[in-house]
Design a protein around this motif. Structure first.
Motif, mmCIF file in Angstrom:
data_model
loop_
_atom_site.group_PDB
_atom_site.id
_atom_site.type_symbol
_atom_site.label_atom_id
_atom_site.label_comp_id
_atom_site.label_asym_id
_atom_site.label_seq_id
_atom_site.Cartn_x
_atom_site.Cartn_y
_atom_site.Cartn_z
ATOM 1 N N PRO A 52 0.841 -0.995 -0.062
ATOM 2 C CA PRO A 52 -0.155 -0.025 -0.242
ATOM 3 C C PRO A 52 0.798 1.381 -0.015
ATOM 4 O O PRO A 52 0.447 2.295 -0.475
ATOM 5 N N SER A 53 1.966 1.180 0.381
ATOM 6 C CA SER A 53 2.884 2.438 0.616
ATOM 7 C C SER A 53 3.714 2.689 -0.928
ATOM 8 O O SER A 53 3.660 3.610 -1.346
ATOM 9 N N CYS A 54 4.361 1.668 -1.283
ATOM 10 C CA CYS A 54 5.489 1.771 -2.444
ATOM 11 C C CYS A 54 4.810 1.102 -3.600
ATOM 12 O O CYS A 54 5.369 0.968 -4.695
ATOM 13 N N GLU A 55 3.525 0.169 -3.430
ATOM 14 C CA GLU A 55 3.188 -0.741 -4.798
ATOM 15 C C GLU A 55 3.937 -1.620 -5.249
ATOM 16 O O GLU A 55 3.804 -2.030 -6.537
ATOM 17 N N ALA A 56 4.956 -1.895 -4.261
ATOM 18 C CA ALA A 56 6.081 -3.207 -4.866
ATOM 19 C C ALA A 56 4.833 -4.555 -4.829
ATOM 20 O O ALA A 56 4.009 -4.642 -4.132
ATOM 21 N N ASP A 57 5.419 -5.457 -5.649
ATOM 22 C CA ASP A 57 4.640 -6.744 -5.853
ATOM 23 C C ASP A 57 4.691 -7.327 -4.602
ATOM 24 O O ASP A 57 5.843 -7.698 -4.117
ATOM 25 N N LEU A 58 3.687 -7.894 -4.110
ATOM 26 C CA LEU A 58 3.661 -8.700 -2.887
ATOM 27 C C LEU A 58 3.472 -10.547 -3.256
ATOM 28 O O LEU A 58 2.850 -11.110 -2.385
ATOM 29 N N SER A 59 3.508 -10.526 -4.617
ATOM 30 C CA SER A 59 3.172 -12.065 -4.879
ATOM 31 C C SER A 59 4.164 -12.974 -5.190
ATOM 32 O O SER A 59 4.013 -14.211 -5.522
ATOM 33 N N GLY A 60 5.308 -12.802 -4.857
ATOM 34 C CA GLY A 60 6.796 -13.480 -5.053
ATOM 35 C C GLY A 60 6.637 -14.636 -3.888
ATOM 36 O O GLY A 60 5.680 -14.793 -2.894
ATOM 37 N N PRO A 61 7.590 -15.550 -3.876
ATOM 38 C CA PRO A 61 7.557 -16.863 -2.890
ATOM 39 C C PRO A 61 7.868 -16.307 -1.649
ATOM 40 O O PRO A 61 6.959 -16.653 -0.717
ATOM 41 N N PHE A 62 8.474 -15.563 -1.370
ATOM 42 C CA PHE A 62 8.813 -14.788 0.099
ATOM 43 C C PHE A 62 7.424 -14.366 0.849
ATOM 44 O O PHE A 62 6.762 -14.640 1.813
ATOM 45 N N HIS A 63 6.819 -13.220 -0.142
ATOM 46 C CA HIS A 63 5.577 -13.259 0.343
ATOM 47 C C HIS A 63 4.259 -13.876 0.447
ATOM 48 O O HIS A 63 3.447 -13.947 1.396
ATOM 49 N N GLU A 64 4.271 -14.932 -0.472
ATOM 50 C CA GLU A 64 3.396 -16.068 -0.326
ATOM 51 C C GLU A 64 3.631 -16.967 0.985
ATOM 52 O O GLU A 64 2.647 -17.259 1.480
ATOM 53 N N ASN A 65 4.792 -17.166 1.280
ATOM 54 C CA ASN A 65 5.204 -17.981 2.431
ATOM 55 C C ASN A 65 4.746 -17.088 3.559
ATOM 56 O O ASN A 65 4.119 -17.686 4.629
ATOM 57 N N MET A 66 5.100 -15.912 3.567
ATOM 58 C CA MET A 66 4.486 -15.057 4.681
ATOM 59 C C MET A 66 3.258 -14.830 4.905
ATOM 60 O O MET A 66 2.628 -15.091 6.098
ATOM 61 N N LYS A 67 2.368 -14.860 3.779
ATOM 62 C CA LYS A 67 0.890 -14.578 3.938
ATOM 63 C C LYS A 67 0.167 -16.295 4.431
ATOM 64 O O LYS A 67 -0.498 -16.155 5.258
#
Length: 167
Positions: A52-67
């Motif tokens: 929401p701040s920088c609009e960077a992509d949050l769909s990578g493996p790191f973020h998938e694992n975090m989610k």
């Protein structure tokens, strides 16, 4: 008299214990709900797959694992909330049950004490009249009432023990 004071102390101790457990359980429930809400807030960041701040992509493996970890933690917290709510309900029921039994036993004890005083008063009145057979009868009644009162105190110990042990 000492037995009834002891029973009163037992009730007071158990009431204090239940109050402490109830307060602790309520605190755990509040903390668990807060943790749950924090997890929900963090999961909302992943709804649009963009920061929401920088609009960077949050769909990578790191973020998938975090989610995935956040979802698992949220499910665990939801289970804890349910368990805490159920435990708190049971504690409140035990508190209510204890109070009800205490009131009932106190009322019975008061009625017996009142009856003993009435009979003792009647004995004193009769002593002036010197009717021995009636006095002996009333003394037997007093003895029976005292035994009933002692039995009531013993029952209160058993009730407190049942509440404490949950049987």
């Amino acid at each position: 008299v000492s037995q009834s004071r002891y029973a009163g102390d037992e009730f007071k101790t158990e009431e204090t214990n239940l109050k402490t457990i109830s307060d602790d359980s309520a605190k755990v429930l509040i903390e668990t709900r807060s943790a749950f809400q924090e997890l929900e807030r963090r999961l909302k960041l992943y709804e649009s797959d963009k920061c929401p701040s920088c609009e960077a992509d949050l769909s990578g493996p790191f973020h998938e694992n975090m989610k995935s970890q956040l979802i698992e933690n949220k499910e665990r917290e939801a289970e804890k909330i349910t368990e805490s709510e159920d435990a708190l309900i049971k504690i409140k029921e035990a508190e209510s049950d204890l109070k009800s039994k205490k009131v009932t036993l106190t009322e019975k004890g008061n009625k017996i004490t009142l009856k003993i005083k009435e009979i003792q008063s009647e004995i004193k009145r009769m002593e002036n009249v010197k009717t021995c057979s009636e006095i002996k009868t009333l003394e037997k009644i007093i003895n029976n009432l005292n035994e009933t009162k002692d039995k009531l105190n013993e029952d209160s110990f058993k009730i407190v023990e049942c509440i404490v042990t949950g049987k």
